[in-house]
Design an enzyme around this catalytic site. Structure first.
Site, PDB file in Angstrom:
ATOM      1  N   ASN A   1      -5.958 -55.904  -2.365  1.00  0.00           N
ATOM      2  CA  ASN A   1      -6.515 -54.692  -1.746  1.00  0.00           C
ATOM      3  C   ASN A   1      -8.038 -54.683  -1.829  1.00  0.00           C
ATOM      4  O   ASN A   1      -8.724 -54.300  -0.872  1.00  0.00           O
ATOM      5  CB  ASN A   1      -5.946 -53.443  -2.418  1.00  0.00           C
ATOM      6  CG  ASN A   1      -4.650 -53.001  -1.762  1.00  0.00           C
ATOM      7  OD1 ASN A   1      -4.149 -53.663  -0.863  1.00  0.00           O
ATOM      8  ND2 ASN A   1      -4.105 -51.889  -2.203  1.00  0.00           N
TER       9      ASN A   1
ATOM     10  N   CYS B   1      -5.120 -45.874  -1.111  1.00  0.00           N
ATOM     11  CA  CYS B   1      -5.154 -47.131  -1.874  1.00  0.00           C
ATOM     12  C   CYS B   1      -6.541 -47.736  -2.041  1.00  0.00           C
ATOM     13  O   CYS B   1      -7.024 -47.873  -3.156  1.00  0.00           O
ATOM     14  CB  CYS B   1      -4.234 -48.150  -1.206  1.00  0.00           C
ATOM     15  SG  CYS B   1      -2.517 -47.687  -1.364  1.00  0.00           S
TER      16      CYS B   1
HETATM   17  C1  UDX Z   1      -3.303 -50.633   2.254  1.00  0.00           C
HETATM   18  C2  UDX Z   1      -2.898 -52.124   2.245  1.00  0.00           C
HETATM   19  O1  UDX Z   1      -3.097 -52.689   3.529  1.00  0.00           O
HETATM   20  C3  UDX Z   1      -1.464 -52.268   1.805  1.00  0.00           C
HETATM   21  O2  UDX Z   1      -1.126 -53.645   1.726  1.00  0.00           O
HETATM   22  C4  UDX Z   1      -1.340 -51.611   0.446  1.00  0.00           C
HETATM   23  O3  UDX Z   1      -0.108 -51.772  -0.109  1.00  0.00           O
HETATM   24  C5  UDX Z   1      -1.715 -50.152   0.540  1.00  0.00           C
HETATM   25  O4  UDX Z   1      -3.056 -50.067   0.997  1.00  0.00           O
HETATM   26  P1  UDX Z   1      -3.060 -48.570   3.925  1.00  0.00           P
HETATM   27  O5  UDX Z   1      -3.957 -47.829   2.982  1.00  0.00           O
HETATM   28  O6  UDX Z   1      -1.830 -47.925   4.426  1.00  0.00           O
HETATM   29  O7  UDX Z   1      -2.574 -49.975   3.265  1.00  0.00           O
HETATM   30  O8  UDX Z   1      -3.928 -48.926   5.203  1.00  0.00           O
HETATM   31  P2  UDX Z   1      -4.625 -50.183   5.870  1.00  0.00           P
HETATM   32  O9  UDX Z   1      -4.011 -50.396   7.195  1.00  0.00           O
HETATM   33  O10 UDX Z   1      -4.690 -51.324   4.964  1.00  0.00           O
HETATM   34  O11 UDX Z   1      -6.090 -49.584   6.096  1.00  0.00           O
HETATM   35  C6  UDX Z   1      -6.868 -49.122   5.003  1.00  0.00           C
HETATM   36  C7  UDX Z   1      -8.153 -48.520   5.476  1.00  0.00           C
HETATM   37  O12 UDX Z   1      -9.021 -49.518   5.973  1.00  0.00           O
HETATM   38  C8  UDX Z   1      -8.018 -47.496   6.597  1.00  0.00           C
HETATM   39  O13 UDX Z   1      -8.887 -46.416   6.329  1.00  0.00           O
HETATM   40  C9  UDX Z   1      -8.480 -48.232   7.832  1.00  0.00           C
HETATM   41  O14 UDX Z   1      -9.032 -47.365   8.802  1.00  0.00           O
HETATM   42  C10 UDX Z   1      -9.535 -49.139   7.241  1.00  0.00           C
HETATM   43  N1  UDX Z   1      -9.764 -50.356   8.041  1.00  0.00           N
HETATM   44  C11 UDX Z   1      -8.774 -51.281   8.163  1.00  0.00           C
HETATM   45  C12 UDX Z   1     -11.012 -50.578   8.625  1.00  0.00           C
HETATM   46  O15 UDX Z   1     -11.927 -49.749   8.495  1.00  0.00           O
HETATM   47  N2  UDX Z   1     -11.220 -51.733   9.316  1.00  0.00           N
HETATM   48  C13 UDX Z   1     -10.248 -52.681   9.467  1.00  0.00           C
HETATM   49  O16 UDX Z   1     -10.512 -53.704  10.093  1.00  0.00           O
HETATM   50  C14 UDX Z   1      -8.988 -52.451   8.866  1.00  0.00           C
END
Ligand code: UDX
Length: 435
Positions: free
Chosen positions: A211, A263
């Site tokens: 993460n 997370c």
């Molecule tokens: C995350 C992990 O991906 C997952 O494996 C873990 O178990 C829990 O935490 P999640 O928090 O549901 O999952 O969302 P994720 O899709 O990973 O995005 C996290 C954050 O990063 C979001 O706020 C998203 O907007 C941001 N993000 C993601 C970006 O700003 N840019 C990106 O390219 C990808």
């Protein structure tokens, strides 16, 4: 297999539902009575695509039950998944009191062997404390194993992530525990999904390290995005060019308002703390966190550079959830941005396809803040539109209608939803991130 899941939060509920879906018998413990009533009806207390259907099917086929009786639940399963909350304490450290409480109750109530599995994200070596707690409170002659089986579920696609995992990681200290996991995950390994068996400390680390690395990737591209704005390059193309290198990959290189959710912000801080407790300064991750926190005030500055004065302006806001396909607003950039705009005297018309109700609990309706029933209603009389979450619905919006409804054709897009050339052609004054 008979499985007990303690905690019907995001991770617990999705895991319980999916374990039942692949044929196990699952008992899931939830303490909060209103939530328990909802679950017993087969309804999901959270919005997660597909979850209600899986819950209803498995309740009706008697593969999943919900209870608030810990004693029943602990006797039920040989494998017990700890899916309780591990919130961030004031120091940035994870608060493990719910893990400790669950371990203590298991020890006090169990009368036969139990495999106690950490599924919530916990600092490395929490397993040692869980083991010690179990041993301290256990009845004579009852054996326990402690294992780590971190989840990698993304909100919004959690069921698919569970059913089609990139990898399954289990950290064990005994052959007995490994055998239970191999049997439990056989439906996945039979399909070729990789199962990595490590010791418990490595499994705990894999979760935090993964993460934090993804968060680092996001902060990295956001910094590159700021540089793109200064030098006249397009961050989308830079990300594409970087991502074509298989060692880098295109995913998690979307520049914008930075990461939120339950997370990444918490896990990065906790990982820094773990390093600190072990005599290491994880400055790289401290910087990752700082860069992420700066995204929000920087976006406000951007809005002010465009609108000059916010006072007495009406701003339409599209997107409140921390990311699309979820109603979760924890650590959502929208909270800080909306509050700052409101403080500067703007009137806000806000809309989100799913997260309005959860957002209202954090930012209540006020004279200058209203929630709209649909995306277009938010545009009525607005001086500008700001986009804070990249919902598909916004990507597919009727832009001619958007233009006709806005008082001024200004869009400030924090998520790079639209093509700048196309927007110019349509007559918008369009601002985005790093392009
Ligand atoms: C995350 C992990 O991906 C997952 O494996 C873990 O178990 C829990 O935490 P999640 O928090 O549901 O999952 O969302 P994720 O899709 O990973 O995005 C996290 C954050 O990063 C979001 O706020 C998203 O907007 C941001 N993000 C993601 C970006 O700003 N840019 C990106 O390219 C990808």
């Amino acid at each position: 297999m008979k499985i007990t899941v303690i905690g019907a939060g995001y991770v617990g509920l999705v895991s319980a539902a999916c374990f039942a879906e692949i044929g196990n018998e699952v008992m899931c413990v939830e303490k909060i009575s209103s939530k328990l009533d909802t679950l017993k009806k087969g309804e999901s207390p959270i919005y997660e695509p597909g979850l209600s259907e899986v819950l209803k099917r498995n309740i009706s086929e008697n593969r999943i039950t919900f209870t608030d009786n810990m004693d029943d639940a602990i006797h039920f399963g040989e494998a017990i998944f700890l899916c309780v909350g591990t919130p961030q304490s004031e120091t940035g450290k994870a608060d493990l009191s719910q893990v400790e409480e669950a371990a203590r109750q298991i020890a006090q109530m169990a009368t036969s062997y139990k495999l106690v599995i950490e599924k919530s994200t916990v600092p490395v070596n929490t397993n040692k404390w869980v083991k010690r707690t179990l041993e301290r409170y256990a009845k004579d002659g009852v054996d326990f194993d402690v294992a780590s089986n971190p989840e990698f579920l993304r909100e919004g696609s959690a069921l698919e992530d569970f059913m089609k995992p990139d990898r399954i990681v289990v950290g064990v200290e005994s052959e007995r525990a490994e055998k239970i996991f191999r049997e439990l995950y056989k439906p996945f390994t039979d399909q070729g999904y990789p199962l990595l068996v490590t010791n418990t400390a490595a499994a705990e680390l894999i979760k935090h390290a993964s993460n934090s690395f993804l968060a680092l990737k996001i902060s990295y591209i956001n910094m590159v995005s700021d540089l793109c704005e200064k030098v006249g390059a397009d961050v989308e193309l830079v990300a594409e060019g970087m991502g074509l290198d298989k060692r880098i990959g295109r995913q998690f290189l979307n520049a914008g308002l930075g990461y939120g959710g339950s997370c990444f912000p918490k896990d990065v801080k906790a990982f820094v703390k773990i390093a600190e407790e072990n005599g290491l300064d994880f400055a790289l991750l401290r910087e990752t966190d700082c860069l992420n926190e700066e995204r929000r005030p920087k976006f406000i500055e951007k809005i002010e550079e465009i609108l000059w004065i916010n006072k007495n302006k009406t701003i339409a806001v599209w997107g409140l959830a921390f990311k699309p396909n979820t109603d979760d607003v924890r650590e959502a950039p929208a909270i800080d941005i909306v509050n700052a705009l409101s403080d500067s005297g703007a009137t806000l018309n806000m809309y989100d396809p799913k997260a309005t109700e959860t957002f209202k609990t954090v930012v209540p309706e006020a004279d200058n803040m209203s929630y709209c029933a649909n995306a277009y209603e938010a545009l009525e009389g607005a001086d500008a539109l700001i986009v804070l979450t990249e919902w598909e619905e916004f990507k597919e919006a009727d832009l001619a209608k958007v233009k006709s409804m806005l008082k001024l054709p200004i869009i400030i897009d924090g998520r790079n939803l639209y093509d700048p050339k196309e927007m110019k052609k349509q007559g918008f004054e369009y601002y985005c991130m790093g392009r």
